[in-house]
Enzyme design. Structure first.
Site, PDB file in Angstrom:
ATOM      1  NE  ARG A 171     -73.995 -29.965 -89.772  1.00 39.63           N
ATOM      2  CZ  ARG A 171     -74.972 -30.685 -89.235  1.00 39.63           C
ATOM      3  NH1 ARG A 171     -75.846 -30.093 -88.422  1.00 39.63           N
ATOM      4  NH2 ARG A 171     -75.090 -31.978 -89.484  1.00 39.63           N
ATOM      5  CE  LYS A 198     -74.624 -30.307 -93.415  1.00 43.38           C
ATOM      6  NZ  LYS A 198     -73.769 -31.335 -94.048  1.00 43.38           N
ATOM      7  CG  HIS A 220     -66.594 -28.830 -89.831  1.00 42.04           C
ATOM      8  ND1 HIS A 220     -67.909 -28.518 -89.534  1.00 42.04           N
ATOM      9  CD2 HIS A 220     -66.601 -30.131 -90.214  1.00 42.04           C
ATOM     10  CE1 HIS A 220     -68.678 -29.570 -89.743  1.00 42.04           C
ATOM     11  NE2 HIS A 220     -67.901 -30.575 -90.156  1.00 42.04           N
ATOM     12  NE  ARG A 248     -70.800 -31.059 -87.040  1.00 42.62           N
ATOM     13  CZ  ARG A 248     -72.006 -31.423 -86.610  1.00 42.62           C
ATOM     14  NH1 ARG A 248     -72.500 -30.897 -85.510  1.00 42.62           N
ATOM     15  NH2 ARG A 248     -72.720 -32.326 -87.270  1.00 42.62           N
ATOM     16  CG  HIS A 256     -73.945 -36.938 -87.778  1.00 38.10           C
ATOM     17  ND1 HIS A 256     -72.847 -37.533 -87.200  1.00 38.10           N
ATOM     18  CD2 HIS A 256     -73.497 -35.777 -88.317  1.00 38.10           C
ATOM     19  CE1 HIS A 256     -71.778 -36.767 -87.382  1.00 38.10           C
ATOM     20  NE2 HIS A 256     -72.156 -35.706 -88.062  1.00 38.10           N
ATOM     21  CE1 TYR A 296     -65.931 -36.762 -85.623  1.00 38.10           C
ATOM     22  CE2 TYR A 296     -68.176 -37.498 -86.015  1.00 38.10           C
ATOM     23  CZ  TYR A 296     -67.202 -36.525 -86.110  1.00 38.10           C
ATOM     24  OH  TYR A 296     -67.490 -35.326 -86.707  1.00 38.10           O
TER      25      TYR A 296
END
Length: 327
Positions: free
Chosen positions: A176, A201, A269, A272, A295, A304
């Site tokens: 990110r 995150k 983004h 990514r 994730h 994806y």
């Protein structure tokens, strides 16, 4: 849940007059979101803004809000707020975030011994279709990381090298933009270093492999950078030597979009997204890609597979003889 654009709400919403305990509870809740749950500043701001909107709405209908009023709320009170926001053309995704924020505040009140806002359990979250990632073609993603593509701009060469290094980390390592700009000088992935530790995150660290071409881009930037970079300071700096803002990289990509004739979806983004999609297209294992991207849920990474399936079907429709006959 990430926040949507702040354009769907005023920049600042003042709490309506209410009792001191409610104001203290709001302050304690936002502090807990940031310190204990380690939510990003943008997410905390969005949740806080949503709660303030709700309290302003309650004031217009029932007078100055208090904790006791919140505990006694009915399902119809929550639905009325959601309906009012929907009437203001607020998206389903924003409504979902608002309800998540209200529930979070309700859990905080319960933990603090004030009681439960039972009405929140009777309201269903709006159904929102998950938006598919929009990756770039391989040649476009590679072109965005090429220093030479910006040779005509009136900027110092080291800035081109810096931007190329950042974009190389986004596409070559799937970071990110906040993760790339959060790297310290001491963590710089240089030639001979095959991995880098990033803070993702929720304050979670993960190890990410680094391709030689990415390490070379970072090395080229460091060789050209005119500023001393302390080991504990940021790896990437702005034109005056301070921390680099994500907006600068967004502007750089916007200029590159124009030079390369790419659509508006070509953002930092998107690199990514391209990293993940191109790995999957080359038989990358989904669980491994989840780990690389950081994730928390495999379901997020599984989006994806839908992108890759759509790409395969498009190729089939364009190339298969029987598909062309149907057309």
């Amino acid at each position: 849940m990430p926040p949507s654009s702040a354009s769907d709400a005023p920049a600042e919403i003042l709490l309506p007059p209410g009792d001191g305990p409610l104001r203290a509870a709001v302050a304690g809740w936002t502090d807990a979101l940031a310190r204990e749950r380690r939510m990003s500043a943008n997410t905390v701001e969005a949740y806080d803004r949503d709660l303030r909107q709700f309290l302003v709405h309650l004031e217009s209908r029932r007078g100055a809000p208090t904790i006791a009023m919140l505990i006694d709320l009915k399902v119809r009170d929550i639905r009325a707020f959601m309906a009012a926001r929907r009437a203001d053309d607020i998206s389903g995704r924003s409504l979902m975030r608002m309800l998540a924020g209200l529930r979070s505040f309700g859990r905080h009140l319960e933990r603090e011994g004030h009681g439960a806002i039972s009405a929140l359990g009777g309201v269903r979250s709006p159904k929102v279709p998950r938006r598919l990632p929009r990756p770039l073609p391989v040649n476009a993603a590679v072109a965005l990381t090429d220093v030479g593509i910006r040779a005509g701009e009136d900027r110092e060469p080291w800035i081109f090298a810096r931007d190329a290094a950042v974009l190389a980390l986004l596409y070559g390592a799937g970071l990110r933009i906040s993760e790339a700009l959060g790297l310290r000088r001491a963590d710089a992935p240089l030639p001979g270093v095959d991995q880098v530790t990033v803070l993702g995150k929720g304050g979670k660290e993960r190890m990410v492999p680094v391709l030689p071409v990415v390490a070379e881009a970072v090395s080229a930037y460091l060789a050209a950078c005119p500023f001393p970079l302390p080991p504990e300071g940021p790896l990437f700096v702005g034109a005056r030597g301070g921390p680099l803002s994500p907006r600068i990289i967004q502007y750089a990509v916007a200029r590159l979009r124009g030079a390369l004739g790419l659509p508006d979806e070509a953002t930092p983004h998107a690199l990514r997204h391209s990293f993940a999609t191109h790995l999957l297209a080359r038989q990358g294992e989904l669980r491994a890609i989840q780990e690389l991207l950081g994730h928390a849920s495999l379901s997020t990474t599984q989006l994806y597979t839908q992108v890759d399936a759509a790409r395969l079907m498009s190729a089939y429709e364009a190339a298969h003889p029987r598909a062309r006959l149907r057309a």
